[in-house]
Design a protein around this motif. Structure first.
Motif, short mmCIF file in Angstrom:
data_model
loop_
_atom_site.label_atom_id
_atom_site.label_comp_id
_atom_site.label_asym_id
_atom_site.label_seq_id
_atom_site.Cartn_x
_atom_site.Cartn_y
_atom_site.Cartn_z
N HIS A 1 0.67 -1.24 -0.02
CA HIS A 1 -0.11 0.04 -0.12
C HIS A 1 1.04 1.35 0.03
N ASP A 2 1.62 1.20 0.92
CA ASP A 2 2.58 2.55 0.93
C ASP A 2 3.45 2.74 -0.34
N PHE A 3 4.14 1.60 -0.90
CA PHE A 3 4.58 1.67 -2.26
C PHE A 3 3.75 2.37 -3.35
N ILE A 4 2.49 1.77 -3.54
CA ILE A 4 1.93 2.38 -4.42
C ILE A 4 1.12 3.74 -4.20
N LYS A 5 0.91 4.02 -2.93
CA LYS A 5 0.66 5.34 -2.57
C LYS A 5 1.79 6.32 -3.06
N GLU A 6 2.87 5.96 -2.58
CA GLU A 6 4.36 6.93 -3.02
C GLU A 6 4.15 7.01 -4.37
#
Length: 114
Positions: free
Chosen positions: A24-29
């Motif tokens: 999730h954090d990777f995609i959000k970034e």
């Protein structure tokens, strides 16, 4: 024995939750950096080109009805209400079919007027 099995399952679930958070954090970034903008633009361009083809589907249906009439074939009955309901339920994915049916029905009506 049972408690060690539950403990192992808890470890797996914790690991899975951690991986999902990292994903999730990777995609959000990437999203916040604008790295998906080209894909979004391509999608909206494609979607607008599909809408331009709708008149073609209507015309195809109309022409098919006229062809059936001119070649002394019986008219088809398409389940337009069911297709319309399905279209609404699935985010207008069968819009082309609906337009074909509308064109076909209009073609059938145009033969009855004469």
């Amino acid at each position: 024995m049972r408690s060690s099995g539950l403990f192992f399952i808890q470890i797996l679930q914790t690991g899975r939750d951690h991986m999902l958070r990292r994903l999730h954090d990777f995609i959000k970034e990437k999203y916040e950096n604008g790295e998906y903008q080209q894909a979004a633009d391509s999608y909206y361009s494609w979607k607008s080109s599909i809408k331009a083809d709708i008149t073609d589907d209507y015309q195809l249906g109309y022409d098919q009805a006229r062809s059936d009439f001119e070649n002394h074939r019986s008219f088809h009955h398409y389940p337009d209400k069911i297709v319309s309901l399905t279209n609404n339920a699935f985010d207008h994915k069968s819009e082309e079919v609906i337009q074909f049916i509308r064109g076909y029905n209009a073609g059938v009506e145009s033969t009855k007027i004469k």
